[in-house]
Design a protein around this motif. Structure first.
Motif, mmCIF file in Angstrom:
data_model
loop_
_atom_site.group_PDB
_atom_site.id
_atom_site.type_symbol
_atom_site.label_atom_id
_atom_site.label_comp_id
_atom_site.label_asym_id
_atom_site.label_seq_id
_atom_site.Cartn_x
_atom_site.Cartn_y
_atom_site.Cartn_z
ATOM 1 N N LEU A 1 -12.404 -11.927 -9.835
ATOM 2 C CA LEU A 1 -12.042 -10.825 -8.949
ATOM 3 C C LEU A 1 -10.573 -10.931 -8.545
ATOM 4 O O LEU A 1 -10.110 -11.990 -8.140
ATOM 5 N N PRO A 2 -9.838 -9.836 -8.616
ATOM 6 C CA PRO A 2 -8.441 -9.851 -8.172
ATOM 7 C C PRO A 2 -8.351 -9.669 -6.656
ATOM 8 O O PRO A 2 -9.321 -9.304 -5.998
ATOM 9 N N ASN A 3 -7.198 -9.937 -6.118
ATOM 10 C CA ASN A 3 -6.949 -9.572 -4.725
ATOM 11 C C ASN A 3 -6.989 -8.058 -4.606
ATOM 12 O O ASN A 3 -6.450 -7.339 -5.464
ATOM 13 N N TYR A 4 -7.615 -7.571 -3.546
ATOM 14 C CA TYR A 4 -7.823 -6.127 -3.386
ATOM 15 C C TYR A 4 -7.278 -5.697 -2.028
ATOM 16 O O TYR A 4 -7.693 -6.214 -0.992
ATOM 17 N N SER A 5 -6.328 -4.778 -2.039
ATOM 18 C CA SER A 5 -5.772 -4.245 -0.795
ATOM 19 C C SER A 5 -6.473 -2.944 -0.429
ATOM 20 O O SER A 5 -6.783 -2.134 -1.303
ATOM 21 N N VAL A 6 -6.713 -2.766 0.842
ATOM 22 C CA VAL A 6 -7.295 -1.533 1.373
ATOM 23 C C VAL A 6 -6.345 -1.005 2.438
ATOM 24 O O VAL A 6 -6.026 -1.713 3.397
ATOM 25 N N ALA A 16 1.336 -4.579 0.274
ATOM 26 C CA ALA A 16 0.004 -4.782 -0.295
ATOM 27 C C ALA A 16 0.022 -5.980 -1.230
ATOM 28 O O ALA A 16 0.851 -6.066 -2.134
ATOM 29 N N ARG A 17 -0.912 -6.909 -1.043
ATOM 30 C CA ARG A 17 -0.968 -8.124 -1.859
ATOM 31 C C ARG A 17 -1.865 -7.951 -3.079
ATOM 32 O O ARG A 17 -1.841 -8.774 -3.990
ATOM 33 N N GLY A 18 -2.683 -6.923 -3.077
ATOM 34 C CA GLY A 18 -3.697 -6.795 -4.106
ATOM 35 C C GLY A 18 -3.174 -6.280 -5.427
ATOM 36 O O GLY A 18 -2.234 -5.484 -5.476
ATOM 37 N N SER A 19 -3.806 -6.720 -6.503
ATOM 38 C CA SER A 19 -3.540 -6.137 -7.809
ATOM 39 C C SER A 19 -4.142 -4.746 -7.905
ATOM 40 O O SER A 19 -3.752 -3.943 -8.745
ATOM 41 N N PHE A 20 -5.120 -4.458 -7.014
ATOM 42 C CA PHE A 20 -5.711 -3.139 -6.894
ATOM 43 C C PHE A 20 -5.611 -2.704 -5.439
ATOM 44 O O PHE A 20 -5.655 -3.535 -4.524
ATOM 45 N N THR A 21 -5.479 -1.406 -5.236
ATOM 46 C CA THR A 21 -5.323 -0.854 -3.893
ATOM 47 C C THR A 21 -6.267 0.325 -3.720
ATOM 48 O O THR A 21 -6.317 1.217 -4.572
ATOM 49 N N ALA A 22 -7.002 0.321 -2.619
ATOM 50 C CA ALA A 22 -7.896 1.430 -2.281
ATOM 51 C C ALA A 22 -7.388 2.118 -1.022
ATOM 52 O O ALA A 22 -6.805 1.477 -0.140
ATOM 53 N N ARG A 36 9.311 -0.590 -11.556
ATOM 54 C CA ARG A 36 8.005 -1.246 -11.622
ATOM 55 C C ARG A 36 8.017 -2.514 -10.792
ATOM 56 O O ARG A 36 8.904 -3.341 -10.904
ATOM 57 N N ALA A 37 7.015 -2.648 -9.956
ATOM 58 C CA ALA A 37 6.917 -3.823 -9.098
ATOM 59 C C ALA A 37 6.319 -4.983 -9.862
ATOM 60 O O ALA A 37 5.552 -4.801 -10.794
ATOM 61 N N PRO A 38 6.670 -6.205 -9.514
ATOM 62 C CA PRO A 38 6.078 -7.365 -10.162
ATOM 63 C C PRO A 38 4.652 -7.565 -9.705
ATOM 64 O O PRO A 38 4.163 -6.883 -8.817
ATOM 65 N N ASP A 39 3.990 -8.550 -10.314
ATOM 66 C CA ASP A 39 2.647 -8.884 -9.872
ATOM 67 C C ASP A 39 2.692 -9.323 -8.414
ATOM 68 O O ASP A 39 3.680 -9.836 -7.916
ATOM 69 N N ASN A 40 1.562 -9.152 -7.737
ATOM 70 C CA ASN A 40 1.524 -9.375 -6.299
ATOM 71 C C ASN A 40 1.437 -10.839 -5.901
ATOM 72 O O ASN A 40 1.643 -11.174 -4.755
ATOM 73 N N ASP A 41 1.104 -11.722 -6.805
ATOM 74 C CA ASP A 41 0.893 -13.116 -6.434
ATOM 75 C C ASP A 41 2.073 -13.967 -6.870
ATOM 76 O O ASP A 41 2.730 -13.716 -7.859
ATOM 77 N N ASN A 42 2.337 -15.029 -6.087
ATOM 78 C CA ASN A 42 3.448 -15.917 -6.406
ATOM 79 C C ASN A 42 3.225 -16.661 -7.710
ATOM 80 O O ASN A 42 4.179 -16.967 -8.424
#
Length: 632
Positions: free
Chosen positions: A246-251, A329-335, A6-12
Motif C-alpha cells: 500500500l502506498p502513502n495516501y493523502s486525503v 501532500a505526502r501520498g503517492s495517491f490523493t483523494a 512534474r513533482a518528484p516522488d513524495n517519499d525521501n
C-alpha cells in the motif's frame, strides 16, 4: 503543450528499501519497552515503511522527541529553521513545492551547504546506516518546523502557485481573468458581449436554424445519456493490494464554515480501512473561519491529521484551497472529499484496485456519490435520483466507452504526480472537477469510475439548491469556454471523442437547460393552442422529439440508477421531471448572469441541515485495527 512541472516522488527514500533490521529503533533502546519496539518492527515490515513512522503515526512517541533521540544517536544536529530566511534556500520559486512534497530543503548558510531533512518513510533508517559515511552536512528537522518555515519564508511562490499556477504554466487552460483586477469592467464587457452575440443575434437573424441547432444539441445530449444505459458497471479483476504494497495516501478536504461537520467528517475518514501509518489527512480552512479552526483544535493532536490555513487572497474558492494543500501532500495517491462526505470504509483500497486494473495511464478514479438524507424534500428526492443516474449509470457507461469523465467534486482519487503534472486545479473555475477531467484527457491521461460509494447530503430547500446548481452551471460554462477557446488545439491534444464529449456534456448541460423553455413553449403551443387541422412543421417536430427524448433519457437513467441502488420505490419522483427542468433552467439563466458579473464568486452550500442515515463503520474496523497496531 506547456506542461506544469512534474513533482518528484513524495517519499525521501525508495519504497522497496526494507532489508535488514530496523536500525532507526536503536536510538529508542532503553527508552521504550522492548516488546513495543519489536511490535513496531513487525508492523513496519508488514506495511513497508520505517518503524519510526509506525510509532510516530500511532502516537506512541512524539516526532520532536524521536528527533532528539535520533540526533543524539547519529550526531546529526537538529535545525528548526528558525534562523533561516528565503535567501538561504537553494531553490527557485518554482521549485519550492518540491521541498514541501519531499521533505528536503537544501540551504546555503555561512558559506556552507546544508541539507535539512524531515524524515519520512525509510529516511531515518538510511541516516542510521550511513551516519559514518555522510560527507555533506545533513540536519534533522520536524515536519512541523519544515512546514512552518515554508509557509513563513516561501509563502509568496506557494500562494502564486495555488492561485495562478495553472494560468502561469498555460494561460489557455485556465479561466483566470485576462485583465487586471483594477479593470474588471473590461472582462465583464467581453463576456457580456459574447453572451449577447451568441444568445441574441443567431435567434434574431436565423430563428429556424438556431432553434433546430438547439434541438439537435439537446438530442445529442440525451442520446449520449441513453447510450450509457446500455453498459453494465464493469468489474475488473485485480489482485488485492497487500498492506506492505500500500502506498502513502493523502486525503484533502477543503472546509469553510463547517464547524458542525468536522467531528463526523474525521470520524468517517478515520474509519477508512487503511493503515493509519500510511494515511495523511489534510484539512484546509479559510483564515476568517475561526469556528471551524476551533472545532479542529478540539479534536486534539492526531499524528495523521494536519490543518492548513489557506492564504487570504482572491479567489476564495475550493480549488484554491486544494492547490494550497497539494504541495504538502505526502501520498503517492490523493483523494478529495467534501465536509459532509461519508465514504465506504474500503474506498481507498477499491480505488487502488481500480488503478491497477485499468493501467498506468489512468490518472483519476471517481467513486459514486449517493444521497443519504432521511428528511427528504421533493428537491432532495429528485437530487437522489439524479445522482443515481449520473454516478451509477452515466459515468460507468462513459468509462466503458473510453470517454473523458466530467468528474464530481468529491471522491476523486488521483495519482499525485500526474495531478501535479497537469497543473492541479484551476483556482478560478467554480466546477474545478469537471474542468480537470477534460484537462487530464488533453494530457493523454484517463479517468475511470469504480464501484465504491460516498454518501452525501443534498440541499433541502430551493434557495440552497438554486445557489449550488447555478454555481455548477456557471462552472460548466467556464469549462466549455476555456477548452473551446482553441478548438483545433483541443482536437489535436484530446482527440475527437473528448472534443465531442466536451461539447455534448459540458455544453449540453448548459444549453439544454437554457433552451428548455423554448422547447417547452413549442410543445405546449402545438399540443394546446394549435388548431387540430394545422399540420406540424419540421421545427416543431424537432422540438417535440427533443422534449420527448429528454424525458425518456432522464427516466431511463434515473430509473436504472435507482434500480442499481435497490431504491426503485423512490423512482416515482421522475414524474416531476418537466417541473424539475424548469428549476434547472432558472439556475442556468442565473448562472449566465453570474458568468458576466461574478464569474469567480463561490456560492457556499450549507451542510448539516438534514437528518441522515446513521452508518458508523468504525466498530467493524476497531477489532481489525487493534490486531495490527503494536501494543505496549
Amino acid at each position: 503543450m506547456a506542461a506544469a512541472p512534474r513533482a518528484p516522488d513524495n517519499d525521501n527514500c525508495h519504497h522497496g528499501f526494507d532489508e535488514g533490521a530496523a536500525d532507526e529503533l536503536d536510538c529508542l533502546r532503553g527508552v521504550l519497552a522492548p516488546r513495543l519496539l519489536q511490535q513496531a518492527e513487525i508492523r513496519a515490515r508488514e506495511l513497508g515503511i520505517g518503524a519510526d513512522q509506525v510509532l510516530i503515526r500511532l502516537g506512541m512517541i512524539d516526532e520532536a522527541a524521536y528527533l532528539r533521540l535520533l540526533s543524539r544517536h547519529t550526531g546529526m544536529a537538529i535545525d528548526d529553521l528558525s534562523e533561516c530566511d528565503r535567501s538561504d534556500v537553494m531553490l527557485r520559486d518554482d521549485q519550492i513545492t518540491y521541498a514541501a512534497a519531499s521533505g528536503l530543503v537544501p540551504l546555503h548558510r555561512d558559506g556552507e551547504r546544508i541539507m535539512v531533512i524531515a524524515p519520512r518513510n525509510y529516511s531515518a533508517r538510511a541516516i542510521c546506516r550511513a551516519k559514518r559515511s555522510i560527507n555533506i552536512d545533513f540536519r534533522l528537522t520536524s515536519d512541523y518546523a519544515l512546514r512552518r518555515f515554508l509557509l513563513q519564508e516561501a509563502a509568496a511562490p506557494l500562494i502564486e502557485e495555488s492561485t495562478r499556477g495553472l494560468g502561469l504554466h498555460d494561460p489557455a487552460m485556465s479561466a483566470a481573468p485576462a485583465f487586471a483586477a483594477a479593470r474588471p469592467w473590461r472582462g465583464r464587457f467581453k463576456r457580456g458581449a459574447a453572451v449577447f452575440a451568441i444568445a441574441t443575434l443567431p435567434p434574431f437573424l436565423f430563428p429556424a436554424i438556431w432553434g433546430a441547432m438547439l434541438a439537435v444539441w439537446f438530442l445529442a445530449f440525451t442520446a449520449l445519456r441513453l447510450a450509457t444505459c446500455a453498459f453494465l458497471r464493469q468489474r475488473h479483476a485485480a489482485a488485492p493490494v497487500l498492506d506492505d504494497q500500500l502506498p502513502n495516501y493523502s486525503v484533502i478536504v477543503a472546509l469553510y464554515r463547517e464547524a458542525s461537520s468536522v467531528a463526523p467528517l474525521v470520524l468517517a475518514l478515520e474509519a477508512l480501512d487503511y493503515p493509519r501509518e500510511k494515511l495523511d489527512i489534510i484539512l484546509v480552512v479559510e483564515p476568517d473561519d475561526l469556528q471551524t479552526r476551533a472545532a479542529i483544535a478540539r479534536l486534539g493532536t492526531k499524528p495523521h491529521l494536519r490543518m492548513l490555513v489557506a492564504p487570504a487572497v482572491a479567489p476564495q474558492t475550493k480549488p484554491k484551497a486544494l492547490n494550497w494543500a497539494l504541495p504538502f501532500a505526502r501520498g503517492s495517491f490523493t483523494a478529495v472529499y467534501d465536509a459532509e462526505d461519508r465514504p465506504e470504509p474500503g474506498q481507498l483500497r477499491a480505488a487502488l484496485k481500480a488503478f491497477r486494473a485499468h493501467g498506468r495511464e489512468v490518472a483519476c478514479a471517481q467513486a459514486s456519490l449517493c444521497i443519504d438524507n432521511e428528511t427528504h424534500s421533493l428537491l432532495s428526492r429528485m437530487f437522489t435520483v439524479e445522482y443515481a443516474g449520473h454516478f451509477d449509470v452515466m459515468l460507468p457507461g462513459m468509462t466503458a466507452m473510453g470517454l473523458p469523465l466530467p468528474l464530481g467534486g468529491s471522491s476523486n482519487h488521483f495519482r499525485t504526480a500526474m495531478l501535479r503534472t497537469v497543473g492541479a486545479w484551476d483556482a478560478y473555475n467554480v466546477t474545478e472537477d469537471a474542468d480537470l477531467g477534460f484537462r487530464l484527457a488533453r494530457f493523454g491521461y484517463r479517468s475511470v469510475a469504480f464501484p465504491s460509494t460516498t454518501f452525501e447530503e443534498a440541499p433541502l430547500h430551493l434557495d440552497a439548491w438554486l445557489r449550488q446548481r447555478s454555481r455548477w452551471m456557471k462552472g460548466w460554462l467556464q469549462t466549455w469556454c476555456v477548452h473551446m477557446c482553441h478548438p483545433v488545439r483541443l482536437w489535436r491534444e484530446a482527440g475527437g471523442r473528448a472534443f465531442f464529449t466536451l461539447n455534448i456534456v459540458a455544453g449540453g448541460n448548459v444549453v439544454t437547460a437554457l433552451a428548455y423553455p423554448i422547447m417547452l413553449y413549442a410543445v405546449i403551443d402545438h399540443m394546446v393552442f394549435s388548431r387540430s387541422e394545422r399540420s406540424i412543421d419540421w421545427a416543431t417536430a424537432l422540438h417535440v422529439a427533443a422534449f420527448a427524448a429528454g424525458c425518456i433519457s432522464t427516466v431511463a437513467l434515473g430509473g436504472l440508477g435507482m434500480m442499481r441502488r435497490r431504491r426503485l420505490r423512490d423512482g416515482w419522483i421522475l414524474g416531476l421531471t418537466p417541473l424539475y427542468w424548469i428549476c434547472l433552467s432558472t439556475a442556468a439563466w442565473r448562472a449566465v448572469w453570474q458568468f458576466i458579473w461574478k464569474p469567480y464568486h463561490w456560492e457556499k452550500t450549507e451542510h448539516g441541515l438534514a437528518t441522515r442515515r446513521t452508518t458508523d463503520p468504525a466498530p467493524r474496523l476497531s477489532a481489525r485495527r487493534s490486531q495490527r497496531q503494536p501494543h505496549r
